[in-house]
Design a protein around this motif. Structure first.
Motif, mmCIF file in Angstrom:
data_model
loop_
_atom_site.group_PDB
_atom_site.id
_atom_site.type_symbol
_atom_site.label_atom_id
_atom_site.label_comp_id
_atom_site.label_asym_id
_atom_site.label_seq_id
_atom_site.Cartn_x
_atom_site.Cartn_y
_atom_site.Cartn_z
ATOM 1 N N GLY A 34 0.920 -1.346 0.124
ATOM 2 C CA GLY A 34 0.100 -0.168 -0.078
ATOM 3 C C GLY A 34 0.713 1.220 -0.043
ATOM 4 N N LYS A 35 2.182 1.295 0.264
ATOM 5 C CA LYS A 35 2.997 2.227 0.167
ATOM 6 C C LYS A 35 3.558 2.700 -1.083
ATOM 7 C CE LYS A 35 3.897 2.872 4.882
ATOM 8 N NZ LYS A 35 3.576 4.049 5.623
ATOM 9 N N LEU A 36 3.572 4.112 -1.411
ATOM 10 C CA LEU A 36 4.158 4.633 -2.581
ATOM 11 C C LEU A 36 5.597 4.260 -2.661
ATOM 12 C CD1 LEU A 36 2.395 8.075 -3.153
ATOM 13 C CD2 LEU A 36 2.089 6.070 -4.299
ATOM 14 N N GLU A 37 6.190 3.773 -3.837
ATOM 15 C CA GLU A 37 7.574 3.732 -3.893
ATOM 16 C C GLU A 37 8.110 4.004 -5.272
ATOM 17 O OE1 GLU A 37 8.434 -0.372 -3.973
ATOM 18 O OE2 GLU A 37 7.348 -0.975 -5.736
ATOM 19 N N PHE A 38 9.213 4.454 -5.195
ATOM 20 C CA PHE A 38 10.370 4.547 -6.535
ATOM 21 C C PHE A 38 10.514 3.475 -7.265
ATOM 22 C CE2 PHE A 38 10.756 8.421 -3.840
ATOM 23 C CZ PHE A 38 10.494 9.220 -4.376
ATOM 24 N N VAL A 39 10.487 3.136 -8.444
ATOM 25 C CA VAL A 39 10.722 1.816 -9.227
ATOM 26 C C VAL A 39 12.146 1.444 -8.899
ATOM 27 C CG1 VAL A 39 10.576 0.693 -11.286
ATOM 28 C CG2 VAL A 39 8.832 2.213 -10.974
ATOM 29 N N GLY A 40 12.128 -0.014 -8.877
ATOM 30 C CA GLY A 40 13.640 -0.279 -8.490
ATOM 31 C C GLY A 40 13.471 -1.907 -8.146
ATOM 32 N N GLY A 41 14.679 -2.341 -7.709
ATOM 33 C CA GLY A 41 14.750 -3.733 -7.205
ATOM 34 C C GLY A 41 16.080 -4.218 -6.656
ATOM 35 N N LYS A 42 16.122 -5.414 -6.281
ATOM 36 C CA LYS A 42 17.404 -5.946 -5.914
ATOM 37 C C LYS A 42 18.430 -5.999 -6.985
ATOM 38 C CE LYS A 42 16.821 -9.586 -3.152
ATOM 39 N NZ LYS A 42 16.928 -10.996 -2.991
ATOM 40 N N ILE A 43 19.709 -5.713 -6.524
ATOM 41 C CA ILE A 43 20.934 -5.801 -7.443
ATOM 42 C C ILE A 43 21.556 -7.166 -7.533
ATOM 43 C CG2 ILE A 43 23.145 -5.060 -8.038
ATOM 44 C CD1 ILE A 43 22.419 -2.320 -6.450
ATOM 45 N N GLU A 44 21.482 -7.866 -8.822
ATOM 46 C CA GLU A 44 21.857 -9.110 -8.682
ATOM 47 C C GLU A 44 23.289 -9.405 -8.893
ATOM 48 O OE1 GLU A 44 19.585 -11.484 -8.065
ATOM 49 O OE2 GLU A 44 17.785 -10.299 -8.384
ATOM 50 N N TRP A 45 23.844 -10.680 -8.557
ATOM 51 C CA TRP A 45 25.309 -10.911 -8.585
ATOM 52 C C TRP A 45 25.781 -10.688 -10.000
ATOM 53 C CZ3 TRP A 45 29.338 -12.290 -5.833
ATOM 54 C CH2 TRP A 45 30.432 -12.716 -6.880
ATOM 55 N N GLY A 46 26.979 -10.058 -9.995
ATOM 56 C CA GLY A 46 27.526 -9.215 -11.200
ATOM 57 C C GLY A 46 26.854 -8.202 -11.805
ATOM 58 N N GLU A 47 25.998 -7.602 -11.281
ATOM 59 C CA GLU A 47 25.399 -6.304 -11.985
ATOM 60 C C GLU A 47 25.876 -5.128 -11.097
ATOM 61 O OE1 GLU A 47 21.089 -6.732 -13.514
ATOM 62 O OE2 GLU A 47 21.229 -6.937 -11.186
ATOM 63 N N THR A 48 26.225 -4.032 -11.945
ATOM 64 C CA THR A 48 26.382 -2.733 -11.336
ATOM 65 C C THR A 48 24.985 -2.166 -10.853
ATOM 66 O OG1 THR A 48 26.155 -1.387 -13.212
ATOM 67 C CG2 THR A 48 28.435 -2.379 -12.844
ATOM 68 N N PRO A 49 25.033 -1.021 -9.924
ATOM 69 C CA PRO A 49 23.854 -0.486 -9.641
ATOM 70 C C PRO A 49 22.858 0.056 -11.010
ATOM 71 C CG PRO A 49 25.207 0.113 -8.127
ATOM 72 C CD PRO A 49 25.980 -0.707 -8.934
ATOM 73 N N GLN A 50 23.627 0.645 -11.670
ATOM 74 C CA GLN A 50 22.919 1.292 -13.148
ATOM 75 C C GLN A 50 22.440 0.081 -14.006
ATOM 76 O OE1 GLN A 50 24.384 4.343 -15.391
ATOM 77 N NE2 GLN A 50 25.244 5.493 -13.647
ATOM 78 N N THR A 51 23.098 -0.965 -14.171
ATOM 79 C CA THR A 51 22.650 -1.974 -14.975
ATOM 80 C C THR A 51 21.427 -2.574 -14.213
ATOM 81 O OG1 THR A 51 24.386 -3.607 -14.160
ATOM 82 C CG2 THR A 51 24.797 -2.697 -16.155
ATOM 83 N N ALA A 52 21.499 -2.872 -13.077
ATOM 84 C CA ALA A 52 20.342 -3.076 -12.246
ATOM 85 C C ALA A 52 19.025 -2.500 -12.414
ATOM 86 C CB ALA A 52 20.674 -3.503 -10.899
#
Length: 327
Positions: A34-52
């Protein structure tokens, strides 16, 4: 990136078009449903934050941001009762076509509600997960900041007032008059009565001695920042904008941001200025290196014009500031 124990690295996209923010609503069965959120999600193994970030926005919305300018806002470590998250937060400016594609959409690809929201939503932190509190503070930072001239540059105080009475509507003004406290109080009172739309960024002294003026933020010089361990109680809850010129001051700003709402780092000087043409400058390359170290948004200052905002975004700043060119 890896998930170490219960510390979960998360990429967060602040998707915006002009002053509107594209937000999702967490579904009821999800954590903090029910909370508002900015789109995003978990950074997977081998990913940089930007690629995630690019992957998550594509998976959740079907929106390709791989060619958009992506600028770091900041990094947040937050502890919940059952886990900790490390948020890597980026700002993404949507182009007109992307905005038109999404402005009337009601749901994302996971059936979560989505919508564009006005800036007033930033004043309702209870609608967001508690980890998002710093982001809401950061997003109140304007993209351009005018820094005032010294009063001594004018024949009279009235001439100073006349210049800043003519600022564009809604402009943020960092007040730096080079004068005594009494004069500053007179100028601030007069200007705030005549232009209640201006957002003031006040010095530590001016904020302390003018409690009737509610500033956008309190500005600390680098010297004040490095010397400060505990903030005065009368400004302890106000957002800060701190001046930094090097790695040491940015590290101190990062430490301060762990326990206090730091809205931005004012990083300078980027380029030579008319008043100090021969002084050492960072240049955009070194500016980028220092900006990447900051855990809070970065404002570029020194020899700039408001039209330099796109260049600033490309080098890690979310806003620009200046004196003469920003009137």
């Amino acid at each position: 990136m890896t998930t170490n124990g219960k510390i979960i690295p998360v990429a967060v996209a602040v998707l915006r078009h002009g002053d509107k923010f594209l937000l999702a609503t967490r579904q009821n069965h999800q954590y903090q449903g029910g909370k508002l959120e900015f789109v995003g999600g978990k950074i997977e193994w081998g990913e940089t934050p930007q690629t995630a970030l690019i992957r998550e926005v594509s998976e959740e919305l079907g929106l390709d941001i791989s060619t958009n300018v992506i600028t770091k806002l900041g990094r947040i470590c937050h502890d919940y009762a059952d886990k900790s998250v490390h948020l890597f937060v980026y700002q993404v400016w949507l182009d007109d076509g992307q905005y038109l594609d999404f402005k009337d959409k009601k749901f994302g690809l996971d059936a979560q509600k989505i919508a564009f929201y006005d800036p007033s939503i930033l004043d309702s932190p209870h609608l967001f997960p508690s980890a998002n509190a710093p982001i809401l503070t950061w997003l109140k930072l304007p993209t351009t900041i005018t820094i005032s001239h010294d009063v001594k540059a004018f024949a009279t105080q009235d001439e100073w007032l006349e210049v800043y009475r003519s600022l564009p509507v809604g402009r943020a003004l960092l007040v730096r008059t080079g004068s005594d406290g009494k004069t500053n109080t007179e100028l601030l009172c007069n200007l705030s009565l005549q232009r209640d739309d201006i957002s003031f960024i006040l010095s530590l002294s001016d904020a302390t001695h003018n409690p009737s003026i509610s500033p956008l933020a309190v500005r600390l010089t680098q010297r004040e920042l490095l010397a400060m361990d505990v903030l005065p109680s009368d400004v302890a809850n106000l957002p800060l904008i701190v001046s930094c010129h090097d790695k040491n001051s940015i590290n101190k700003a990062n430490a301060l941001a762990k326990n206090h709402p730091v809205m931005a780092v004012l990083l300078s000087p980027v380029l030579p200025t008319k008043t100090h043409p021969d002084s050492p400058t960072l240049g955009w390359e070194q500016f980028s290196v220092l900006a990447e170290l900051s855990d809070v948004p970065v404002v570029a200052l020194g020899g700039l014009h408001p039209s330099d905002i796109k260049t600033a975004h490309q080098h890690g700043a979310v806003a620009v500031a200046g004196i003469r060119s920003f009137l």
